[in-house]
Scaffold this motif. Structure first.
Motif, PDB file in Angstrom:
ATOM      1  N   PRO A 166       0.821  -1.215   0.000  1.00  0.00           N
ATOM      2  CA  PRO A 166       0.000   0.000   0.000  1.00  0.00           C
ATOM      3  C   PRO A 166       0.849   1.257   0.000  1.00  0.00           C
ATOM      4  N   GLY A 167       0.424   2.255  -0.760  1.00  0.00           N
ATOM      5  CA  GLY A 167       1.100   3.539  -0.777  1.00  0.00           C
ATOM      6  C   GLY A 167       0.896   4.287   0.530  1.00  0.00           C
ATOM      7  N   PRO A 168       1.623   5.380   0.730  1.00  0.00           N
ATOM      8  CA  PRO A 168       1.560   6.083   2.024  1.00  0.00           C
ATOM      9  C   PRO A 168       0.186   6.647   2.367  1.00  0.00           C
ATOM     10  N   GLU A 169      -0.570   7.130   1.392  1.00  0.00           N
ATOM     11  CA  GLU A 169      -1.906   7.655   1.711  1.00  0.00           C
ATOM     12  C   GLU A 169      -2.813   6.543   2.225  1.00  0.00           C
ATOM     13  N   ARG A 170      -2.750   5.393   1.599  1.00  0.00           N
ATOM     14  CA  ARG A 170      -3.549   4.252   2.065  1.00  0.00           C
ATOM     15  C   ARG A 170      -3.060   3.790   3.427  1.00  0.00           C
ATOM     16  N   LEU A 171      -1.763   3.778   3.640  1.00  0.00           N
ATOM     17  CA  LEU A 171      -1.212   3.302   4.905  1.00  0.00           C
ATOM     18  C   LEU A 171      -1.666   4.180   6.073  1.00  0.00           C
ATOM     19  N   LEU A 172      -1.850   5.462   5.826  1.00  0.00           N
ATOM     20  CA  LEU A 172      -2.293   6.376   6.885  1.00  0.00           C
ATOM     21  C   LEU A 172      -3.700   6.061   7.382  1.00  0.00           C
ATOM     22  N   THR A 173      -4.482   5.342   6.585  1.00  0.00           N
ATOM     23  CA  THR A 173      -5.848   4.994   7.005  1.00  0.00           C
ATOM     24  C   THR A 173      -5.902   3.690   7.787  1.00  0.00           C
ATOM     25  N   VAL A 174      -4.775   2.984   7.851  1.00  0.00           N
ATOM     26  CA  VAL A 174      -4.756   1.672   8.494  1.00  0.00           C
ATOM     27  C   VAL A 174      -4.630   1.829  10.006  1.00  0.00           C
ATOM     28  N   THR A 175      -5.490   1.158  10.734  1.00  0.00           N
ATOM     29  CA  THR A 175      -5.442   1.217  12.192  1.00  0.00           C
ATOM     30  C   THR A 175      -5.128  -0.131  12.833  1.00  0.00           C
ATOM     31  N   ASP A 176      -5.132  -1.183  12.020  1.00  0.00           N
ATOM     32  CA  ASP A 176      -4.874  -2.505  12.584  1.00  0.00           C
ATOM     33  C   ASP A 176      -4.236  -3.389  11.528  1.00  0.00           C
ATOM     34  N   PRO A 196      -2.777  -7.396  11.630  1.00  0.00           N
ATOM     35  CA  PRO A 196      -2.500  -8.592  12.440  1.00  0.00           C
ATOM     36  C   PRO A 196      -1.001  -8.855  12.540  1.00  0.00           C
ATOM     37  N   GLY A 197      -0.552  -9.023  13.789  1.00  0.00           N
ATOM     38  CA  GLY A 197       0.856  -9.283  14.027  1.00  0.00           C
ATOM     39  C   GLY A 197       1.672  -8.057  14.377  1.00  0.00           C
ATOM     40  N   LEU A 198       1.092  -6.857  14.233  1.00  0.00           N
ATOM     41  CA  LEU A 198       1.823  -5.631  14.557  1.00  0.00           C
ATOM     42  C   LEU A 198       1.174  -4.918  15.737  1.00  0.00           C
ATOM     43  N   PRO A 199       1.945  -4.548  16.758  1.00  0.00           N
ATOM     44  CA  PRO A 199       1.392  -3.805  17.892  1.00  0.00           C
ATOM     45  C   PRO A 199       1.097  -2.366  17.501  1.00  0.00           C
ATOM     46  N   PRO A 200       0.285  -1.660  18.294  1.00  0.00           N
ATOM     47  CA  PRO A 200      -0.070  -0.277  17.967  1.00  0.00           C
ATOM     48  C   PRO A 200       1.129   0.645  17.762  1.00  0.00           C
ATOM     49  N   VAL A 201       2.217   0.447  18.510  1.00  0.00           N
ATOM     50  CA  VAL A 201       3.368   1.334  18.355  1.00  0.00           C
ATOM     51  C   VAL A 201       3.965   1.217  16.953  1.00  0.00           C
ATOM     52  N   LYS A 202       3.930   0.019  16.367  1.00  0.00           N
ATOM     53  CA  LYS A 202       4.446  -0.122  15.008  1.00  0.00           C
ATOM     54  C   LYS A 202       3.513   0.522  13.984  1.00  0.00           C
ATOM     55  N   ILE A 203       2.214   0.437  14.216  1.00  0.00           N
ATOM     56  CA  ILE A 203       1.264   1.116  13.330  1.00  0.00           C
ATOM     57  C   ILE A 203       1.533   2.622  13.362  1.00  0.00           C
ATOM     58  N   GLU A 204       1.745   3.156  14.555  1.00  0.00           N
ATOM     59  CA  GLU A 204       2.032   4.593  14.689  1.00  0.00           C
ATOM     60  C   GLU A 204       3.310   4.965  13.934  1.00  0.00           C
ATOM     61  N   ARG A 205       4.327   4.116  14.027  1.00  0.00           N
ATOM     62  CA  ARG A 205       5.582   4.409  13.328  1.00  0.00           C
ATOM     63  C   ARG A 205       5.427   4.284  11.818  1.00  0.00           C
ATOM     64  N   LEU A 206       4.613   3.343  11.365  1.00  0.00           N
ATOM     65  CA  LEU A 206       4.338   3.238   9.939  1.00  0.00           C
ATOM     66  C   LEU A 206       3.638   4.497   9.429  1.00  0.00           C
ATOM     67  N   HIS A 207       2.761   5.055  10.249  1.00  0.00           N
ATOM     68  CA  HIS A 207       2.113   6.312   9.861  1.00  0.00           C
ATOM     69  C   HIS A 207       3.140   7.439   9.738  1.00  0.00           C
ATOM     70  N   GLY A 208       4.106   7.468  10.646  1.00  0.00           N
ATOM     71  CA  GLY A 208       5.157   8.473  10.554  1.00  0.00           C
ATOM     72  C   GLY A 208       5.974   8.329   9.277  1.00  0.00           C
ATOM     73  N   ILE A 209       6.245   7.090   8.885  1.00  0.00           N
ATOM     74  CA  ILE A 209       6.969   6.844   7.632  1.00  0.00           C
ATOM     75  C   ILE A 209       6.132   7.291   6.441  1.00  0.00           C
ATOM     76  N   ALA A 210       4.833   7.009   6.475  1.00  0.00           N
ATOM     77  CA  ALA A 210       3.957   7.431   5.383  1.00  0.00           C
ATOM     78  C   ALA A 210       3.963   8.948   5.238  1.00  0.00           C
TER      79      ALA A 210
END
Length: 318
Positions: A180-190, A192-206
């Protein structure tokens, strides 16, 4: 796409088929071609690219001058060949997709001087893996996402999570799932297999990708030290990850990583050194300029082929 210096697309396909995290069992499903799907900056729309090398100019033949495999012709294997690309993309993305593909296969680097590196250890690596250049992540953005996904979990587990993200969240192009591109990644909140802190960091990368902070050309144009500092300003990116992004994402051809312990271990094994310091290893790598990243890749590939430590999920002492 013109090629300068030895190159074998078949070697790139073998790398993608067997080397985690690059592992892609479907990489060469159409014999002699490599299929890719990825979001292409700056639009971040998904694109599909199918690549094949023109003519029988790969590693199965040997250069009569150097004795090494690779592209034949001029002394040193410098005959020009081409890689042909079929692009499935929005018209505005054809140019960027082509440049992405060139970088992914390290074709944007003139490789004619690689065979001139005067180090017998490097010569042996070239003979073992003729025509193999670094095969990169699709972008610094994907490399950064990989570094977060894979933090403190087994590499094979991280690779599976990344592939599931592509299949669940990305688009399909040419039968392949695009991450997924960065705009799509910013909409992801869950995930499977990744804790919330990693989701937050992925948003920062996006966000960093959308702001242009992960542009490959920008990173490669900087002094290496400055690029590493810039990358470490992204939350969750330390020195190890910054080096990975610069080398395997942006495709910088001449970086010796200070924190890649597997590479350091393999260098010590290759050069017969007992517990050398990183400074000692960096001094040895000076002889590899301006292809330090390329030699490092060959060492890592050889190590994995001999030990399968990544596939097995445990570190090997050699």
């Amino acid at each position: 796409m013109p090629v300068r210096g030895p190159f074998d697309l078949a070697a790139s396909i073998r790398f993608l088929e067997g080397f985690t995290p690059a592992g892609r069992p479907d990489a060469g499903r159409h014999r002699g071609t490599l299929a890719l799907a990825f979001p292409a900056a700056p639009s971040w729309r998904p694109v599909g690219v199918r690549l094949r090398q023109e003519g029988d100019l790969g590693a199965s033949r040997r250069d009569s001058t150097t004795g090494e495999g690779g592209v034949l012709g001029r002394p040193g294997g410098e005959r020009e060949t081409r890689v042909l690309a079929e692009i499935d993309a929005h018209p505005d993305d054809v140019g960027p997709a082509t440049e992405h593909a060139r970088r992914i296969l390290s074709l944007d680097v003139d490789g004619t001087g690689f065979a001139a590196i005067d180090d017998p250890h490097v010569a042996r690596l070239r003979q073992e893996h003729p025509g193999l250049r670094p095969v990169l992540f699709h972008s610094p953005y994907e490399a950064a996402c990989w570094s977060v996904i894979g933090h403190r979990i087994r590499i094979v587990q991280a690779a599976a999570i990344k592939q599931r993200m592509a299949e669940r969240l990305g688009d399909r192009v040419g039968g392949l799932a695009s991450f997924p591109g960065p705009e799509r990644l910013l909409t992801v909140t869950d995930v499977p297999g990744l804790p919330p802190v990693k989701i937050e960091r992925l948003h920062g990368i996006a966000r960093a990708a959308l702001d242009g902070d992960l542009d490959a050309g920008r990173l490669r144009a900087m002094e290496t030290a400055q690029a590493l500092v810039e990358l470490q300003r992204i939350p969750g990116i330390g020195l190890f990850s910054a080096e990975l992004i610069l080398i395997r994402g942006a495709g910088h051809p001449d970086v010796f990583p200070a924190s890649e312990r597997r590479l350091h271990d393999e260098m010590a094994h290759e050069y017969g050194l007992h517990d050398p310091s990183p400074a000692r290893l960096a001094a040895i790598a000076e002889a590899w300029r301006p292809y330090r990243s390329w030699v490092g890749l060959l060492l890592r590939v050889r190590r994995e082929l001999e030990t399968a430590e990544i596939a097995r999920g445990r570190r090997v002492t050699r």
